[in-house]
Design a protein around this motif. Structure first.
Motif, mmCIF file in Angstrom:
data_model
loop_
_atom_site.group_PDB
_atom_site.id
_atom_site.type_symbol
_atom_site.label_atom_id
_atom_site.label_comp_id
_atom_site.label_asym_id
_atom_site.label_seq_id
_atom_site.Cartn_x
_atom_site.Cartn_y
_atom_site.Cartn_z
ATOM 1 N N GLU A 230 0.827 -1.200 0.000
ATOM 2 C CA GLU A 230 0.000 0.000 0.000
ATOM 3 C C GLU A 230 0.870 1.261 0.000
ATOM 4 O O GLU A 230 0.601 2.222 -0.732
ATOM 5 N N GLU A 231 1.928 1.254 0.825
ATOM 6 C CA GLU A 231 2.835 2.401 0.880
ATOM 7 C C GLU A 231 3.558 2.584 -0.453
ATOM 8 O O GLU A 231 3.786 3.713 -0.902
ATOM 9 N N LEU A 232 3.873 1.480 -1.109
ATOM 10 C CA LEU A 232 4.552 1.566 -2.403
ATOM 11 C C LEU A 232 3.643 2.162 -3.465
ATOM 12 O O LEU A 232 4.083 2.945 -4.316
ATOM 13 N N LYS A 233 2.362 1.826 -3.404
ATOM 14 C CA LYS A 233 1.402 2.398 -4.351
ATOM 15 C C LYS A 233 1.288 3.909 -4.159
ATOM 16 O O LYS A 233 1.245 4.679 -5.131
ATOM 17 N N GLU A 234 1.214 4.322 -2.912
ATOM 18 C CA GLU A 234 1.122 5.758 -2.620
ATOM 19 C C GLU A 234 2.390 6.484 -3.066
ATOM 20 O O GLU A 234 2.336 7.596 -3.619
ATOM 21 N N GLY A 235 3.544 5.866 -2.820
ATOM 22 C CA GLY A 235 4.804 6.467 -3.232
ATOM 23 C C GLY A 235 4.921 6.568 -4.745
ATOM 24 O O GLY A 235 5.390 7.581 -5.277
ATOM 25 N N ALA A 236 4.479 5.529 -5.449
ATOM 26 C CA ALA A 236 4.514 5.547 -6.914
ATOM 27 C C ALA A 236 3.616 6.659 -7.455
ATOM 28 O O ALA A 236 3.960 7.342 -8.434
ATOM 29 N N ALA A 237 2.465 6.853 -6.817
ATOM 30 C CA ALA A 237 1.551 7.919 -7.245
ATOM 31 C C ALA A 237 2.184 9.300 -7.045
ATOM 32 O O ALA A 237 2.033 10.205 -7.873
ATOM 33 N N LEU A 238 2.921 9.475 -5.931
ATOM 34 C CA LEU A 238 3.613 10.738 -5.689
ATOM 35 C C LEU A 238 4.636 11.009 -6.786
ATOM 36 O O LEU A 238 4.699 12.114 -7.340
ATOM 37 N N LEU A 239 5.429 10.012 -7.125
ATOM 38 C CA LEU A 239 6.441 10.188 -8.167
ATOM 39 C C LEU A 239 5.790 10.474 -9.514
ATOM 40 O O LEU A 239 6.254 11.334 -10.266
ATOM 41 N N ALA A 240 4.711 9.774 -9.808
ATOM 42 C CA ALA A 240 4.030 9.976 -11.094
ATOM 43 C C ALA A 240 3.474 11.388 -11.218
ATOM 44 O O ALA A 240 3.394 11.942 -12.325
ATOM 45 N N SER A 241 3.108 11.992 -10.081
ATOM 46 C CA SER A 241 2.539 13.343 -10.111
ATOM 47 C C SER A 241 3.592 14.431 -10.311
ATOM 48 O O SER A 241 3.257 15.561 -10.646
ATOM 49 N N ARG A 242 4.848 14.091 -10.143
ATOM 50 C CA ARG A 242 5.909 15.104 -10.177
ATOM 51 C C ARG A 242 6.580 15.265 -11.533
ATOM 52 O O ARG A 242 7.115 16.328 -11.827
ATOM 53 N N TYR A 243 6.590 14.208 -12.352
ATOM 54 C CA TYR A 243 7.480 14.210 -13.506
ATOM 55 C C TYR A 243 6.768 13.900 -14.821
ATOM 56 O O TYR A 243 5.784 13.163 -14.848
ATOM 57 N N GLU A 244 7.329 14.465 -15.881
ATOM 58 C CA GLU A 244 7.069 13.948 -17.219
ATOM 59 C C GLU A 244 8.022 12.773 -17.416
ATOM 60 O O GLU A 244 9.237 12.920 -17.237
ATOM 61 N N MET A 245 7.484 11.617 -17.798
ATOM 62 C CA MET A 245 8.301 10.404 -17.781
ATOM 63 C C MET A 245 8.477 9.786 -19.158
ATOM 64 O O MET A 245 7.635 9.931 -20.041
ATOM 65 N N ASP A 246 9.595 9.056 -19.272
ATOM 66 C CA ASP A 246 9.803 8.242 -20.462
ATOM 67 C C ASP A 246 8.950 6.975 -20.350
ATOM 68 O O ASP A 246 8.215 6.785 -19.381
#
Length: 392
Positions: A230-246
């Motif tokens: 659950e914590e990993l899902k929340e962390g992944a969502a935080l990272l996804a909200s910050r960056y334009e990704m490859d």
């Protein structure tokens, strides 16, 4: 993690002169001592800086004799002060000042308030500047390093600047001696530039390197993937909200964020103040993910981590963090490319370990191969490097 709170001993000192009407009146020296200590407490006490005085060591509440210096040293040691501020209030007593400074073995600051103007008949009362020469010479003879604030009024800017600077240096010294730094993995083979002498760091400065076996790291990392979904899902969502990704990075965001949890555990488990970490070779082969972007989150949480197994880099970041008393986050950059036209311009770059909070608000944040890319904020940066070479 570093302790950014500093406790400074206030040590007002006067010479035990025989009072004579209008000449070198010791009562005036004591008035200056009490007023100086009161002003310092009222204007320079913060959440991170506190002061310990000599009240009660004798009936006068000021250091006069060598016995007073011994009593003050006992008080200061009981209070676990981090530095000593010698305040010279008339001629002072260089014997007592030297004894106290040598007994404490801590950073020393020396200052005396600007002497009053002559009386109309030409008499004077304190001669603090004269005493500063005697005190400083005694400290030199005893090989005691010290910092000096120019003889000035306590309300002068030079005094405030000097005392604040001294508190920051005391914070650096406090956290440098005996620091514990985890060494996670070995240096990348081609990187001779990050070699360091573990034994010399320990024998000279008490700096302890704490090896963390990569087998232990792998077991803990897999445990995190299994038990912290659950914590990993929340962390992944935080990272996804910050960056334009490859295209490569999004499927690996949970594995990237797992490094955040992993390094929090390393700091707690090994009781370390900083980490020197292998990052872009072994980690990718071990777990199939890179920790670079995770370092950005950890940096904003106050954790100090250098990448590419740069032990000296970790020490440097710790010192800079202490110089700001935890108020600023170090930017772990490298000199990489000289500007083709501007001779005084350089690209300071690294593969993404720096705090996200350092991002220039106008800069887009990208994430390529699990590494963040953005321009850092404009402003003043201290360029620093702690190094060793041939015993120096």
């Amino acid at each position: 993690m570093p302790d950014y709170k500093v406790k400074i001993a206030l040590a007002p000192i006067r010479r035990d002169v025989t009072p004579r009407p209008g000449v070198f009146n010791w009562e005036k020296a004591e008035v200056r001592a009490y007023a100086s200590c009161k002003f310092i407490r009222e204007h320079f006490t913060t959440e991170k800086v506190s002061f310990v005085g000599v009240e009660g060591i004798n009936p006068r509440d000021i250091i006069i004799t060598e016995d007073d210096a011994r009593a003050a040293a006992l008080r200061f040691k009981e209070e676990k002060v981090d530095a000593v501020f010698l305040i010279n209030c008339n001629f002072g007593n260089e014997e007592a000042a030297g004894l106290l400074a040598r007994e404490m073995g801590l950073p020393v600051l020396l200052w005396g308030p600007l002497d009053d103007e002559y009386a109309e008949d030409g008499m004077r009362y304190t001669d603090s500047q004269c005493g500063l020469f005697g005190m400083s010479r005694q400290l030199q003879r005893l090989h005691i390093p010290f910092t000096y604030i120019e003889n000035c009024r306590i309300t002068d800017k030079i005094f405030a600047d000097g005392l604040k600077s001294f508190a920051r240096v005391a914070c650096m010294v406090k956290n440098f001696k005996g620091v514990r730094i985890a060494q996670v993995g070995l240096r990348p083979k081609p990187f001779c530039s990050v070699m360091f002498n573990e034994g010399e760091l320990l024998s000279k400065f008490g700096i302890q390197t704490v090896p963390v076996n990569l087998a232990v790291v792998l077991n803990k990392y897999n445990e995190i993937l299994e038990n912290c979904k659950e914590e990993l899902k929340e962390g992944a969502a935080l990272l996804a909200s910050r960056y334009e990704m490859d295209d490569l990075t999004p499927p690996l965001l949970e594995k990237v964020y797992a490094f955040v949890i992993l390094y929090r555990w390393i700091f707690k488990e090994y009781k370390v103040d900083a980490v020197s970490a292998e990052c872009w070779t072994a980690m990718q082969q071990l777990v199939g993910a890179m920790p670079c972007t995770a370092y950005s989150i950890l940096a904003d949480e106050g954790y100090i981590i250098s990448c590419e197994s740069d032990m000296h880099g970790a020490i440097t970041m710790l010192l800079l963090s202490c110089a700001s008393m935890g108020e600023s986050i170090p930017f772990f950059g490298e000199f990489t490319v000289r500007h083709p036209e501007g001779k005084n311009a350089e690209l300071l770059w690294h593969c993404g370990p720096f705090a996200y909070s350092l991002k220039d608000p106008a800069s887009k944040a990208k994430n390529v191969n699990m590494r963040q890319w953005f321009k850092v904020k404009d402003g003043d940066y201290t360029i620093a490097r702690f190094e060793q070479n041939d015993g120096d």
